[in-house]
Design a protein around this motif. Structure first.
Motif, PDB file in Angstrom:
ATOM      1  N   ARG A  53      -9.511   5.945  -2.935  1.00  0.00           N
ATOM      2  CA  ARG A  53      -8.865   6.107  -4.259  1.00  0.00           C
ATOM      3  C   ARG A  53      -8.037   7.211  -4.464  1.00  0.00           C
ATOM      4  O   ARG A  53      -6.851   7.420  -5.106  1.00  0.00           O
ATOM      5  N   ARG A  56      -4.865   6.081  -2.661  1.00  0.00           N
ATOM      6  CA  ARG A  56      -4.067   5.119  -3.371  1.00  0.00           C
ATOM      7  C   ARG A  56      -3.489   6.025  -4.358  1.00  0.00           C
ATOM      8  O   ARG A  56      -2.253   5.741  -4.826  1.00  0.00           O
ATOM      9  N   LEU A 251      -8.061   2.138  -9.482  1.00  0.00           N
ATOM     10  CA  LEU A 251      -7.331   2.502  -8.003  1.00  0.00           C
ATOM     11  C   LEU A 251      -8.078   1.911  -7.054  1.00  0.00           C
ATOM     12  O   LEU A 251      -7.849   2.210  -5.665  1.00  0.00           O
ATOM     13  N   PRO A 254      -5.493  -0.754  -2.015  1.00  0.00           N
ATOM     14  CA  PRO A 254      -4.449   0.021  -1.282  1.00  0.00           C
ATOM     15  C   PRO A 254      -3.200  -0.187  -2.177  1.00  0.00           C
ATOM     16  O   PRO A 254      -2.974  -1.377  -2.894  1.00  0.00           O
ATOM     17  N   ALA A 255      -2.061   0.521  -2.197  1.00  0.00           N
ATOM     18  CA  ALA A 255      -0.826   0.547  -3.010  1.00  0.00           C
ATOM     19  C   ALA A 255      -0.232  -0.945  -2.418  1.00  0.00           C
ATOM     20  O   ALA A 255      -0.318  -1.303  -1.446  1.00  0.00           O
TER      21      ALA A 255
END
Length: 262
Positions: A53, A56, A251, A254-255
Motif C-alpha cells: 500500500r 501504491r 490502496l 497496484p496503480a
C-alpha cells in the motif's frame, strides 16, 4: 470580485504563473513518490503487509508529478526551479515533520514508531492535499486544460486520506492511540505554520508575475493569515481526527497504468 476562483483563473491564464504553479506541484508530488518508495523499502518485518500500500501511494504521487509536467508540456512550457521558500516538502522536513530524508537515504530498517510517524504525517498532509484538490475540482472540473487532471488527482488524494485513517485506526486498536494522537497534533501544528509561510511566498511570487496591486496583494495575504489563525485555534483538530472511511482498503492493489494522464 476577488475570490479563490478568480485568483486561480488568473494564475492559470498566465504562462509564467501557470509554469510556477505546475512546477511547485510536480516537485512536491515527485518528492512524495520518492519518500514513499524509500519507506516501502525499509518497513520493519512486522509491517511488511503494509509495504504494497505504501508502494501504491508512492506510485500515485509519481504519477501526479508526471501529470503536472505533462500539463506544462502541453502548453509548451518547461518546468522552472522553484524558490526554496515555496518548497512545502523541504520546509516540513526542516520543521521535523515526518521521517528525515537522511534516514530514508540509508539502509537501516524503520521501526514501528517510524511507521506511526509516517502515517501521522501523511494523515495531516493528505488532508491538506485532499482539501486543495476538492477546491480545484469544484471550480475547474470542466476546464479544457486541467479538468481531467484535477479530477484524477483529487480522487487519488481522497484515497490516500482514507488509507491513512484506516491504517492509523488499526494501529490505535493495537495500543498506539496516545502516540498517534500526540504525533498527529505535533504534525498538524507544524504543518499549518508551513502552509501559511508557503502560501504567503507563493502569493508574493504570483503577485509579482501578475502585477497585483498592493491592496489586492494585502487582501490575499490577510486571507492567508486569517486561515492560519482559524487553523491554529480550532481548525487543526479536523486534521487529527480519525474515522473509518466509507471505502476500505483504498490502496489495495497496484496503480492502474491506463489511468496515466498524457
Amino acid at each position: 470580485m476577488l475570490s479563490a476562483r478568480t485568483v486561480f483563473q488568473e494564475i492559470l491564464d498566465n504562462d509564467e504563473s501557470y509554469r510556477l504553479f505546475c512546477s511547485i506541484a510536480a516537485s512536491g508530488e515527485a518528492q512524495g513518490g520518492w519518500e514513499n518508495a524509500r519507506i516501502a523499502a525499509l518497513v520493519p518485518e512486522g509491517s511488511r503487509d503494509l509495504a504494497p500500500r505504501i508502494v501504491r501511494h508512492g506510485a500515485d504521487e509519481d504519477q501526479h508529478g508526471r501529470i503536472f509536467r505533462a500539463l506544462l508540456k502541453r502548453r509548451g512550457l518547461p518546468p522552472v526551479e522553484i524558490p526554496p521558500e515555496t518548497d512545502y516538502t523541504m520546509l516540513l522536513e526542516q520543521q521535523g515533520v515526518g521521517l528525515a530524508h537522511s534516514r530514508l537515504r540509508g539502509e537501516e530498517r524503520l521501526t514501528e514508531r517510524d511507521i506511526i510517524t509516517y502515517l501521522a504525517h501523511s494523515r495531516v498532509t493528505e488532508q491538506r492535499a485532499s482539501d486543495q484538490m476538492r477546491l480545484l475540482r469544484r471550480y475547474f472540473a470542466d476546464h479544457p486544460d486541467i479538468g481531467r487532471a484535477v479530477k484524477l488527482i483529487s480522487h487519488d488524494e481522497d484515497d490516500h486520506l482514507a488509507y491513512c485513517h484506516e491504517e492509523l485506526l488499526a494501529l490505535a486498536r493495537a495500543g498506539h492511540g496516545r502516540t498517534i494522537q500526540r504525533t498527529m497534533r505535533e504534525c498538524a501544528l507544524a504543518e499549518i505554520r508551513v502552509h501559511r509561510d508557503v502560501s504567503l511566498a507563493v502569493m508574493a511570487a504570483m503577485g509579482r508575475m501578475l502585477g497585483w496591486s498592493r491592496p489586492k496583494a494585502a487582501v490575499l495575504a490577510a486571507g492567508v493569515h486569517a486561515l492560519y489563525a482559524y487553523e491554529r485555534l480550532v481548525g487543526w483538530r479536523r486534521m487529527v481526527s480519525l474515522e473509518m472511511p466509507p471505502r476500505r482498503d483504498a490502496l489495495g492493489g497496484p496503480a492502474v497504468p491506463e489511468r496515466e494522464y498524457a
